[in-house]
Design an enzyme around this catalytic site. Structure first.
Site, PDB file in Angstrom:
ATOM      1  N   ARG A  73       0.898  -1.065  -0.304  1.00  0.00           N
ATOM      2  CA  ARG A  73       0.160   0.199  -0.109  1.00  0.00           C
ATOM      3  C   ARG A  73       1.029   1.681   0.152  1.00  0.00           C
ATOM      4  O   ARG A  73       0.588   2.382  -0.415  1.00  0.00           O
ATOM      5  CB  ARG A  73      -1.257  -0.212   1.292  1.00  0.00           C
ATOM      6  CG  ARG A  73      -1.599  -0.801   1.043  1.00  0.00           C
ATOM      7  CD  ARG A  73      -2.869  -0.849   2.025  1.00  0.00           C
ATOM      8  NE  ARG A  73      -3.349   0.641   2.659  1.00  0.00           N
ATOM      9  CZ  ARG A  73      -4.197   0.623   3.561  1.00  0.00           C
ATOM     10  NH1 ARG A  73      -4.088  -0.240   5.503  1.00  0.00           N
ATOM     11  NH2 ARG A  73      -4.681   1.990   4.134  1.00  0.00           N
ATOM     12  N   HIS A 126      -5.062   8.520  12.868  1.00  0.00           N
ATOM     13  CA  HIS A 126      -4.881   7.152  12.304  1.00  0.00           C
ATOM     14  C   HIS A 126      -3.797   6.716  11.868  1.00  0.00           C
ATOM     15  O   HIS A 126      -3.547   5.590  11.256  1.00  0.00           O
ATOM     16  CB  HIS A 126      -5.864   6.896  11.712  1.00  0.00           C
ATOM     17  CG  HIS A 126      -8.026   6.496  11.720  1.00  0.00           C
ATOM     18  ND1 HIS A 126      -8.598   6.237  10.726  1.00  0.00           N
ATOM     19  CD2 HIS A 126      -8.075   6.381  13.032  1.00  0.00           C
ATOM     20  CE1 HIS A 126      -9.835   6.671  11.546  1.00  0.00           C
ATOM     21  NE2 HIS A 126      -9.986   6.517  12.716  1.00  0.00           N
ATOM     22  N   CYS A 137      12.050  -1.749  20.297  1.00  0.00           N
ATOM     23  CA  CYS A 137      12.592  -0.462  20.987  1.00  0.00           C
ATOM     24  C   CYS A 137      11.660   0.366  21.360  1.00  0.00           C
ATOM     25  O   CYS A 137      11.800   2.231  22.256  1.00  0.00           O
ATOM     26  CB  CYS A 137      14.061  -0.118  20.287  1.00  0.00           C
ATOM     27  SG  CYS A 137      13.428   0.002  19.503  1.00  0.00           S
TER      28      CYS A 137
HETATM   29  P1  OAD Z   1     -14.296   4.974   3.835  1.00  0.00           P
HETATM   30  O1  OAD Z   1     -14.533   3.636   2.430  1.00  0.00           O
HETATM   31  O2  OAD Z   1     -15.563   4.299   4.827  1.00  0.00           O
HETATM   32  O3  OAD Z   1     -15.618   5.861   3.610  1.00  0.00           O
HETATM   33  C1  OAD Z   1     -15.109   6.877   2.077  1.00  0.00           C
HETATM   34  C2  OAD Z   1     -15.620   8.111   1.392  1.00  0.00           C
HETATM   35  O4  OAD Z   1     -15.986   8.307   0.737  1.00  0.00           O
HETATM   36  C3  OAD Z   1     -17.539   7.053   1.226  1.00  0.00           C
HETATM   37  O5  OAD Z   1     -18.977   8.069   1.625  1.00  0.00           O
HETATM   38  C4  OAD Z   1     -17.636   7.650  -0.159  1.00  0.00           C
HETATM   39  O6  OAD Z   1     -19.211   7.743  -0.226  1.00  0.00           O
HETATM   40  C5  OAD Z   1     -16.734   9.252  -0.628  1.00  0.00           C
HETATM   41  N1  OAD Z   1     -16.415   8.854  -1.842  1.00  0.00           N
HETATM   42  C6  OAD Z   1     -16.194   7.977  -2.793  1.00  0.00           C
HETATM   43  N2  OAD Z   1     -15.518   8.451  -3.286  1.00  0.00           N
HETATM   44  C7  OAD Z   1     -15.446  10.309  -3.447  1.00  0.00           C
HETATM   45  C8  OAD Z   1     -14.601  11.255  -4.239  1.00  0.00           C
HETATM   46  N3  OAD Z   1     -14.556  11.252  -5.199  1.00  0.00           N
HETATM   47  N4  OAD Z   1     -15.007  12.061  -3.187  1.00  0.00           N
HETATM   48  C9  OAD Z   1     -15.470  12.354  -1.893  1.00  0.00           C
HETATM   49  N5  OAD Z   1     -15.725  11.642  -0.894  1.00  0.00           N
HETATM   50  C10 OAD Z   1     -15.976  10.045  -1.792  1.00  0.00           C
HETATM   51  O7  OAD Z   1     -13.452   5.836   4.214  1.00  0.00           O
HETATM   52  P2  OAD Z   1     -13.196   6.209   5.869  1.00  0.00           P
HETATM   53  O8  OAD Z   1     -14.942   7.427   6.330  1.00  0.00           O
HETATM   54  O9  OAD Z   1     -12.156   7.261   5.308  1.00  0.00           O
HETATM   55  O10 OAD Z   1      -9.711   3.300   9.670  1.00  0.00           O
HETATM   56  O11 OAD Z   1     -13.051   5.078   6.599  1.00  0.00           O
HETATM   57  C11 OAD Z   1     -12.613   5.484   8.046  1.00  0.00           C
HETATM   58  C12 OAD Z   1     -11.622   4.682   8.390  1.00  0.00           C
HETATM   59  O12 OAD Z   1     -12.148   3.564   8.578  1.00  0.00           O
HETATM   60  C13 OAD Z   1     -10.330   4.358   7.834  1.00  0.00           C
HETATM   61  O13 OAD Z   1      -9.026   5.600   8.357  1.00  0.00           O
HETATM   62  C14 OAD Z   1      -9.644   2.924   8.059  1.00  0.00           C
HETATM   63  C15 OAD Z   1     -11.179   2.161   7.894  1.00  0.00           C
HETATM   64  O14 OAD Z   1     -11.339   1.157   8.628  1.00  0.00           O
HETATM   65  C16 OAD Z   1      -8.285   2.317  10.693  1.00  0.00           C
HETATM   66  O15 OAD Z   1      -7.771   2.238   9.351  1.00  0.00           O
HETATM   67  C17 OAD Z   1      -8.088   2.721  11.342  1.00  0.00           C
END
Ligand code: OAD
Length: 252
Positions: A73, A126, A137
């Site tokens: 990634r 995150h 360490c």
């Molecule tokens: P998600 O995958 O849950 O949500 C992504 C959002 O982006 C969705 O609501 C989509 O509709 C929207 N989206 C898609 N394309 C887009 C675009 N071009 N412009 C704007 N929005 C768009 O991702 P997160 O909400 O970031 O945590 O997920 C939160 C956390 O869940 C992540 O940080 C990760 C995961 O588990 C950890 O790894 C701790």
């Protein structure tokens, strides 16, 4: 309201604000080619079981597999560029600053694309794919060379290193949490961009902002669990809509 009306309404809110907090999620990087977590078919979690890879237990059981997945990634991110949404946010931050106002970015993303677009003082809730920490360490470094020569990568002390990202079941970095919660108490506008709002405690920041009296805006192509409570929703990709907001602000 048409999308043009929503863009103008958003620009008006930005023009009237003194302290803006922008919370971003994976959607803001989607147009850079980085998959989101929960979108059907393209989301990372649609192909992998997060329980198998993004937990301390998975790392302890298979450190080579887990670190290799994160390194891949990291390598994929290295080939991605910030998109116009990232760039519009850093430009807005710069403009507000020169005006004695403030835009504080808080991100759930681990890709550092906001910083590569020129944003400063980004709160990473995150963690980051670019920081790696020794599990023996505790030493932590930024690692910009990809890929690692071995998995798991080794520390000079002989310990295994892991990505300094937050895994399921782990606490968020304390300093980031403190900074995020403090800044939200004094903001007058909160923008939630590209996040599904499903992961706590990040998702609760919007509620904190509302409680503190801030106006709230969502930018997302699709409705989310937070859509019902925001003052304004802009439906569309952030890489298209944020530059349009900036353009309206620019023209006065
Ligand atoms: P998600 O995958 O849950 O949500 C992504 C959002 O982006 C969705 O609501 C989509 O509709 C929207 N989206 C898609 N394309 C887009 C675009 N071009 N412009 C704007 N929005 C768009 O991702 P997160 O909400 O970031 O945590 O997920 C939160 C956390 O869940 C992540 O940080 C990760 C995961 O588990 C950890 O790894 C701790």
């Amino acid at each position: 309201m048409t999308i043009d009306d929503a863009v103008y309404a958003c620009a008006r809110l930005v023009a009237d604000a003194r302290h803006i907090v922008v919370m971003t999620g994976a959607g803001v990087s989607a147009e850079s080619g980085i998959p989101t977590f929960r979108d059907a078919l393209t989301g990372l979690w649609a192909h992998y079981d997060p329980e198998q890879l993004a937990t301390p237990e998975a790392f302890n059981a298979s450190p080579a597999l887990v670190t290799r997945w994160y390194d891949e990634r990291r390598a994929a991110c290295a080939h991605c560029e910030p998109n116009p949404g990232h760039r519009a946010l850093s430009e807005l931050q710069r403009r507000l600053r020169s005006d004695g106002r403030k835009l504080q970015l808080i991100t759930q993303n681990v890709d550092r694309l906001h910083q590569r677009a020129g944003a400063s003082d980004v709160i990473e809730l995150h963690g980051s794919l670019w920081d790696w920490r020794c599990t023996r360490c505790g030493e932590q470094h930024e690692e910009n060379e990809v890929p690692f020569p071995e998995y798991p990568p080794r520390c000079h002390c002989g310990g295994s290193r892991r990505p300094a990202v937050v895994w399921f079941g782990e606490s968020l970095p304390a300093a980031a949490v403190r900074a995020a919660w403090a800044t939200v108490q004094s903001c007058d506008l909160f923008l939630s961009i590209g996040t599904s709002g499903q992961v706590q405690p990040a998702a609760s920041l919007l509620h904190e902002a509302r409680g503190a009296g801030a106006k709230t805006v969502e930018i997302n192509p699709r409705p989310t669990s937070q859509s019902g409570i925001v003052d304004l929703a802009l439906r569309g990709p952030s890489g298209v809509l944020l530059p349009r907001v900036l353009e309206v602000l620019g023209s006065g």
